[in-house]
Motif scaffolding. Structure first.
Motif, PDB file in Angstrom:
ATOM      1  N   ILE A  47       0.869  -1.181   0.000  1.00  0.00           N
ATOM      2  CA  ILE A  47       0.000   0.000   0.000  1.00  0.00           C
ATOM      3  C   ILE A  47       0.902   1.226   0.000  1.00  0.00           C
ATOM      4  O   ILE A  47       1.849   1.318   0.790  1.00  0.00           O
ATOM      5  CB  ILE A  47      -0.916   0.015   1.231  1.00  0.00           C
ATOM      6  N   ILE A  48       0.599   2.148  -0.889  1.00  0.00           N
ATOM      7  CA  ILE A  48       1.376   3.382  -1.006  1.00  0.00           C
ATOM      8  C   ILE A  48       0.497   4.551  -0.583  1.00  0.00           C
ATOM      9  O   ILE A  48      -0.624   4.703  -1.069  1.00  0.00           O
ATOM     10  CB  ILE A  48       1.850   3.604  -2.458  1.00  0.00           C
ATOM     11  N   LYS A  49       1.018   5.342   0.350  1.00  0.00           N
ATOM     12  CA  LYS A  49       0.317   6.551   0.764  1.00  0.00           C
ATOM     13  C   LYS A  49       0.930   7.716  -0.009  1.00  0.00           C
ATOM     14  O   LYS A  49       2.069   8.115   0.246  1.00  0.00           O
ATOM     15  CB  LYS A  49       0.447   6.773   2.265  1.00  0.00           C
ATOM     16  N   ALA A  50       0.176   8.220  -0.962  1.00  0.00           N
ATOM     17  CA  ALA A  50       0.672   9.305  -1.811  1.00  0.00           C
ATOM     18  C   ALA A  50       0.663  10.628  -1.057  1.00  0.00           C
ATOM     19  O   ALA A  50      -0.068  10.802  -0.076  1.00  0.00           O
ATOM     20  CB  ALA A  50      -0.180   9.406  -3.072  1.00  0.00           C
ATOM     21  N   LYS A  51       1.454  11.568  -1.534  1.00  0.00           N
ATOM     22  CA  LYS A  51       1.551  12.884  -0.905  1.00  0.00           C
ATOM     23  C   LYS A  51       0.240  13.649  -0.945  1.00  0.00           C
ATOM     24  O   LYS A  51      -0.035  14.459  -0.081  1.00  0.00           O
ATOM     25  CB  LYS A  51       2.666  13.692  -1.579  1.00  0.00           C
ATOM     26  N   ASN A  52      -0.597  13.351  -1.945  1.00  0.00           N
ATOM     27  CA  ASN A  52      -1.885  14.042  -2.062  1.00  0.00           C
ATOM     28  C   ASN A  52      -2.985  13.356  -1.249  1.00  0.00           C
ATOM     29  O   ASN A  52      -4.152  13.689  -1.376  1.00  0.00           O
ATOM     30  CB  ASN A  52      -2.292  14.146  -3.532  1.00  0.00           C
ATOM     31  N   GLY A  53      -2.609  12.362  -0.436  1.00  0.00           N
ATOM     32  CA  GLY A  53      -3.577  11.664   0.397  1.00  0.00           C
ATOM     33  C   GLY A  53      -4.197  10.447  -0.262  1.00  0.00           C
ATOM     34  O   GLY A  53      -4.872   9.659   0.388  1.00  0.00           O
ATOM     35  N   LEU A  54      -3.975  10.284  -1.542  1.00  0.00           N
ATOM     36  CA  LEU A  54      -4.488   9.152  -2.290  1.00  0.00           C
ATOM     37  C   LEU A  54      -3.740   7.884  -1.880  1.00  0.00           C
ATOM     38  O   LEU A  54      -2.568   7.928  -1.552  1.00  0.00           O
ATOM     39  CB  LEU A  54      -4.289   9.406  -3.789  1.00  0.00           C
ATOM     40  N   ALA A  55      -4.428   6.748  -1.907  1.00  0.00           N
ATOM     41  CA  ALA A  55      -3.779   5.467  -1.645  1.00  0.00           C
ATOM     42  C   ALA A  55      -3.692   4.683  -2.946  1.00  0.00           C
ATOM     43  O   ALA A  55      -4.665   4.597  -3.694  1.00  0.00           O
ATOM     44  CB  ALA A  55      -4.557   4.676  -0.606  1.00  0.00           C
ATOM     45  N   LEU A  56      -2.513   4.157  -3.216  1.00  0.00           N
ATOM     46  CA  LEU A  56      -2.306   3.267  -4.346  1.00  0.00           C
ATOM     47  C   LEU A  56      -2.054   1.875  -3.788  1.00  0.00           C
ATOM     48  O   LEU A  56      -1.484   1.741  -2.701  1.00  0.00           O
ATOM     49  CB  LEU A  56      -1.099   3.690  -5.174  1.00  0.00           C
ATOM     50  N   THR A  57      -2.458   0.859  -4.518  1.00  0.00           N
ATOM     51  CA  THR A  57      -2.186  -0.503  -4.092  1.00  0.00           C
ATOM     52  C   THR A  57      -1.381  -1.216  -5.169  1.00  0.00           C
ATOM     53  O   THR A  57      -1.476  -0.902  -6.352  1.00  0.00           O
ATOM     54  CB  THR A  57      -3.484  -1.271  -3.793  1.00  0.00           C
ATOM     55  N   VAL A  58      -0.584  -2.178  -4.717  1.00  0.00           N
ATOM     56  CA  VAL A  58       0.324  -2.887  -5.610  1.00  0.00           C
ATOM     57  C   VAL A  58       0.206  -4.389  -5.365  1.00  0.00           C
ATOM     58  O   VAL A  58       0.193  -4.839  -4.220  1.00  0.00           O
ATOM     59  CB  VAL A  58       1.789  -2.443  -5.371  1.00  0.00           C
ATOM     60  N   ASP A  59       0.143  -5.128  -6.448  1.00  0.00           N
ATOM     61  CA  ASP A  59       0.171  -6.585  -6.423  1.00  0.00           C
ATOM     62  C   ASP A  59       1.490  -6.992  -7.068  1.00  0.00           C
ATOM     63  O   ASP A  59       1.734  -6.658  -8.226  1.00  0.00           O
ATOM     64  CB  ASP A  59      -1.026  -7.119  -7.212  1.00  0.00           C
ATOM     65  N   VAL A  60       2.367  -7.668  -6.318  1.00  0.00           N
ATOM     66  CA  VAL A  60       3.672  -8.063  -6.830  1.00  0.00           C
ATOM     67  C   VAL A  60       3.592  -9.498  -7.352  1.00  0.00           C
ATOM     68  O   VAL A  60       3.128 -10.392  -6.654  1.00  0.00           O
ATOM     69  CB  VAL A  60       4.762  -7.968  -5.737  1.00  0.00           C
ATOM     70  N   LYS A  61       4.047  -9.687  -8.576  1.00  0.00           N
ATOM     71  CA  LYS A  61       4.124 -11.010  -9.199  1.00  0.00           C
ATOM     72  C   LYS A  61       5.585 -11.246  -9.543  1.00  0.00           C
ATOM     73  O   LYS A  61       6.277 -10.335  -9.984  1.00  0.00           O
ATOM     74  CB  LYS A  61       3.301 -11.074 -10.493  1.00  0.00           C
ATOM     75  N   SER A  62       6.057 -12.473  -9.370  1.00  0.00           N
ATOM     76  CA  SER A  62       7.453 -12.743  -9.706  1.00  0.00           C
ATOM     77  C   SER A  62       7.602 -14.134 -10.305  1.00  0.00           C
ATOM     78  O   SER A  62       6.811 -15.033 -10.019  1.00  0.00           O
ATOM     79  CB  SER A  62       8.337 -12.608  -8.464  1.00  0.00           C
ATOM     80  N   VAL A  63       8.623 -14.249 -11.135  1.00  0.00           N
ATOM     81  CA  VAL A  63       8.981 -15.545 -11.711  1.00  0.00           C
ATOM     82  C   VAL A  63      10.498 -15.678 -11.679  1.00  0.00           C
ATOM     83  O   VAL A  63      11.222 -14.729 -11.967  1.00  0.00           O
ATOM     84  CB  VAL A  63       8.451 -15.727 -13.155  1.00  0.00           C
ATOM     85  N   ARG A  64      10.966 -16.855 -11.303  1.00  0.00           N
ATOM     86  CA  ARG A  64      12.402 -17.115 -11.233  1.00  0.00           C
ATOM     87  C   ARG A  64      12.999 -17.279 -12.622  1.00  0.00           C
ATOM     88  O   ARG A  64      14.059 -16.763 -12.906  1.00  0.00           O
ATOM     89  CB  ARG A  64      12.677 -18.381 -10.429  1.00  0.00           C
ATOM     90  N   ASP A  65      12.336 -18.053 -13.450  1.00  0.00           N
ATOM     91  CA  ASP A  65      12.804 -18.253 -14.815  1.00  0.00           C
ATOM     92  C   ASP A  65      12.065 -17.234 -15.657  1.00  0.00           C
ATOM     93  O   ASP A  65      11.844 -16.134 -15.228  1.00  0.00           O
ATOM     94  CB  ASP A  65      12.469 -19.676 -15.289  1.00  0.00           C
ATOM     95  N   TYR A  66      11.730 -17.585 -16.854  1.00  0.00           N
ATOM     96  CA  TYR A  66      10.775 -16.765 -17.562  1.00  0.00           C
ATOM     97  C   TYR A  66      10.166 -17.531 -18.709  1.00  0.00           C
ATOM     98  O   TYR A  66      10.839 -17.915 -19.637  1.00  0.00           O
ATOM     99  CB  TYR A  66      11.341 -15.440 -18.092  1.00  0.00           C
ATOM    100  N   SER A  67       8.901 -17.759 -18.575  1.00  0.00           N
ATOM    101  CA  SER A  67       8.118 -18.236 -19.712  1.00  0.00           C
ATOM    102  C   SER A  67       6.865 -17.378 -19.777  1.00  0.00           C
ATOM    103  O   SER A  67       6.527 -16.839 -20.809  1.00  0.00           O
ATOM    104  CB  SER A  67       7.790 -19.718 -19.584  1.00  0.00           C
TER     105      SER A  67
END
Length: 138
Positions: A47-67
């Motif tokens: 969760i990111i608290k922006a300077k303007n008071g807005l909240a942004l959310t982030v979903d992190v996806k990761s892969v070790r290899d790549y297909s």
């Protein structure tokens, strides 16, 4: 000491949790006020608290290899972003920086394809989103 250490396990939970902390660290380095979300079935990783008071959310996806990257649980919505971390078969090599793709979730439907009967992102469609950290800096 050599920075390359062979990992005995290949757990997606390990790489997922590590990637969340990696992205959080990068956000801190950029001066972004961000926090980890905890839980086993969470839809939001950061969760990111922006300077303007807005909240942004982030979903992190990761892969070790790549297909491809599975995106079956991503729900497009305003102010929500997907950060994809691609380790390019170098997860255990600390001298190699992974590729980062920052994608507004509202664009995810246009980018995904069916691959092996599952919705996935293919790296070829993500080039325009590589290192686009500005999406998360508001």
């Amino acid at each position: 000491m050599d920075a390359v250490i062979k990992a005995d396990r290949k757990s997606s939970q390990e790489s997922g949790t590590g990637s969340e902390f990696l992205i959080l660290s990068n956000l801190y380095r950029l001066g972004v006020n961000a926090f980890l979300s905890f839980g086993n079935t969470k839809q939001v990783d950061i969760i990111i608290k922006a300077k303007n008071g807005l909240a942004l959310t982030v979903d992190v996806k990761s892969v070790r290899d790549y297909s491809s990257i599975p995106v079956t649980n991503v729900r497009p919505r305003e102010n929500h972003y997907i950060v994809v971390v691609v380790y390019n078969k170098k997860f255990s090599d600390l001298t190699v920086i992974p590729d980062y793709f920052i994608i507004p979730s509202l664009q995810i439907d246009d980018l995904q394809e069916i691959y092996k009967s599952e919705k996935r992102l293919l790296k070829g469609k993500l080039a325009d989103f590589k290192n686009q950290w500005h999406y998360l800096m508001c």
